[in-house]
Scaffold this motif. Sequence first.
Motif, short mmCIF file in Angstrom:
data_model
loop_
_atom_site.label_atom_id
_atom_site.label_comp_id
_atom_site.label_asym_id
_atom_site.label_seq_id
_atom_site.Cartn_x
_atom_site.Cartn_y
_atom_site.Cartn_z
N GLU A 1 -6.74 1.78 9.33
CA GLU A 1 -5.31 1.46 9.35
C GLU A 1 -4.77 1.25 7.94
O GLU A 1 -3.69 1.74 7.60
CB GLU A 1 -5.07 0.21 10.20
CG GLU A 1 -5.29 0.41 11.68
CD GLU A 1 -4.29 1.36 12.32
OE1 GLU A 1 -3.18 1.53 11.77
OE2 GLU A 1 -4.62 1.94 13.36
N LEU A 2 -5.52 0.52 7.12
CA LEU A 2 -5.05 0.26 5.76
C LEU A 2 -4.91 1.54 4.96
O LEU A 2 -3.90 1.75 4.26
CB LEU A 2 -6.02 -0.69 5.05
CG LEU A 2 -6.07 -2.13 5.55
CD1 LEU A 2 -7.21 -2.89 4.87
CD2 LEU A 2 -4.75 -2.85 5.32
N SER A 3 -5.91 2.40 5.03
CA SER A 3 -5.85 3.64 4.24
C SER A 3 -4.81 4.60 4.79
O SER A 3 -4.14 5.32 4.02
CB SER A 3 -7.23 4.28 4.17
OG SER A 3 -7.81 4.41 5.45
N THR A 4 -4.63 4.63 6.12
CA THR A 4 -3.58 5.46 6.70
C THR A 4 -2.20 4.99 6.26
O THR A 4 -1.31 5.79 5.95
CB THR A 4 -3.67 5.46 8.23
OG1 THR A 4 -4.95 5.97 8.62
CG2 THR A 4 -2.58 6.31 8.85
N ASN A 5 -2.02 3.67 6.20
CA ASN A 5 -0.74 3.13 5.74
C ASN A 5 -0.46 3.50 4.29
O ASN A 5 0.69 3.74 3.90
CB ASN A 5 -0.73 1.61 5.89
CG ASN A 5 -0.59 1.17 7.34
OD1 ASN A 5 -0.22 1.96 8.20
ND2 ASN A 5 -0.90 -0.09 7.61
N ILE A 6 -1.52 3.54 3.47
CA ILE A 6 -1.34 3.97 2.09
C ILE A 6 -0.77 5.38 2.04
O ILE A 6 0.19 5.67 1.32
CB ILE A 6 -2.67 3.89 1.32
CG1 ILE A 6 -3.04 2.42 1.02
CG2 ILE A 6 -2.60 4.68 0.00
CD1 ILE A 6 -4.42 2.24 0.42
N LEU A 7 -1.36 6.27 2.83
CA LEU A 7 -0.86 7.66 2.85
C LEU A 7 0.58 7.72 3.31
O LEU A 7 1.40 8.45 2.73
CB LEU A 7 -1.74 8.51 3.77
CG LEU A 7 -3.14 8.86 3.28
CD1 LEU A 7 -3.84 9.74 4.31
CD2 LEU A 7 -3.09 9.57 1.94
N LYS A 8 0.92 6.99 4.35
CA LYS A 8 2.26 7.07 4.92
C LYS A 8 3.32 6.48 4.00
O LYS A 8 4.37 7.08 3.78
CB LYS A 8 2.32 6.36 6.28
CG LYS A 8 3.73 6.39 6.91
CD LYS A 8 3.73 5.81 8.28
CE LYS A 8 5.16 5.78 8.85
NZ LYS A 8 5.74 7.12 8.99
N GLY B 1 1.65 7.41 -0.40
CA GLY B 1 1.12 8.71 -0.79
C GLY B 1 -0.24 8.62 -1.44
O GLY B 1 -1.10 9.47 -1.24
N THR B 2 -0.45 7.58 -2.23
CA THR B 2 -1.75 7.37 -2.88
C THR B 2 -1.96 5.88 -3.12
O THR B 2 -1.00 5.10 -3.22
CB THR B 2 -1.84 8.16 -4.20
OG1 THR B 2 -3.17 8.06 -4.72
CG2 THR B 2 -0.86 7.61 -5.22
N GLY B 3 -3.19 5.49 -3.21
CA GLY B 3 -3.52 4.08 -3.44
C GLY B 3 -5.02 3.93 -3.53
O GLY B 3 -5.74 4.89 -3.82
N GLN B 4 -5.52 2.73 -3.28
CA GLN B 4 -6.94 2.47 -3.44
C GLN B 4 -7.39 1.39 -2.47
O GLN B 4 -6.58 0.57 -2.01
CB GLN B 4 -7.25 2.05 -4.88
CG GLN B 4 -6.45 0.86 -5.37
CD GLN B 4 -6.58 0.61 -6.85
OE1 GLN B 4 -7.25 1.34 -7.58
NE2 GLN B 4 -5.96 -0.45 -7.35
N ASP C 1 -1.46 -0.32 -3.37
CA ASP C 1 -0.73 0.89 -3.75
C ASP C 1 0.50 0.51 -4.55
O ASP C 1 0.90 -0.66 -4.59
CB ASP C 1 -0.35 1.73 -2.52
CG ASP C 1 0.66 1.04 -1.61
OD1 ASP C 1 1.80 0.79 -2.05
OD2 ASP C 1 0.32 0.78 -0.44
N ASP C 2 1.11 1.52 -5.18
CA ASP C 2 2.32 1.33 -5.99
C ASP C 2 3.54 1.94 -5.30
O ASP C 2 4.50 2.33 -5.97
CB ASP C 2 2.14 1.95 -7.37
CG ASP C 2 1.04 1.28 -8.17
OD1 ASP C 2 0.89 0.05 -8.03
OD2 ASP C 2 0.33 1.98 -8.91
N GLY C 3 3.51 2.04 -3.99
CA GLY C 3 4.59 2.67 -3.24
C GLY C 3 5.82 1.78 -3.11
O GLY C 3 5.91 0.69 -3.70
#
Length: 331
Positions: free
Chosen positions: A43-50, A53-56, A76-78
């Motif tokens: 869930e955390l990594s999917t949220n980064i994508l949504k 776009g990019t994160g860690q 992330d820096d979104g």
Amino acid sequence: MLKWLTINSRPDVAAARQQARAEAMLAGLGVQRAEDIAIVATELSTNILKYAGTGQILAQAMPQPEGMSLALIASDDGPGIENLDQMRQDRVSGGDSAGIGIGAIERLSDAAEVLTGPTGTIWACSFDSPDVARPHDLDIAGLRLSHPNEQVCGDAWGTVTHRGGVRFVLADGMGHGAAAATAGQAMVDGAIRRPLHTPKQRLAQLTDELARTRGGVISVLDLQPDTQRVTYGNLGNISGFYLRHGQQKRLVSRDGFIGSPTARPMEELLDLEPGDVFVLHSDGLRTIGPDIALATAPQSALMIAAILLSDPEKHRRDDISVAVARWTPTG
């Protein structure tokens, strides 16, 4: 995991899930808990994508005074998550994920915090082994990153229950790589092995016990809520400070290193007050000024560590560690 895992594609989501599950098993949390952690990582990594776009993401075992925890950090820096309360409802997910949304992150975690806004989002989630205990209302957390060219980390930290409180230690093995990792862990193990000795006494003993090893630098905090005292011991350039009443106060360090025949550890006695936050970090993290430090003060120990570790502008090309202890009595 001793390095951030970059998330910018669907395969990265799968990698985050697999690595989080593996770290949970290594931490001894068991198969069922590892599957819960894998869902949260998804869930955390999917949220980064949504949303960004990019994160860690970072999954890492954390020793507690009793038992073991696993930290799962996403950064992330979104532009942040809009309508966070709505997203907490189950079955509202950020796309092709587990399909159970932010609500599952908070429900499956033993503790889950999020900071989100126009400059980015940080999640700090923790998961406990069945035997975890946090005596005296002390909240303790720590995170590490290895040197970019290494797979092991020369920094180590640890904690143990101790007369009237908890001993809290951070060490930095000299250099980096396998020998530094061995030295760093040896210093931490040695410092927590005899908690009845004061920090200064124990550090003096370690300079003799580890004289033939690579050695390194170390700080020790004995936090004693029962008497509202702190005993601080140091040898070398571990940076430390505490936050109290809207101020950042530095802890003194003494030149030298464990293993040196001329080493003379120092010790200082401090009062302990409700709400105090103590932060120790190695020199892989640049100096943390009051503007950043005080902004973290309301957060949990794990979120403070996550904030400080997630800013690449604060990193030097070295092993990096930060460990945080917070006393918030509930009685």
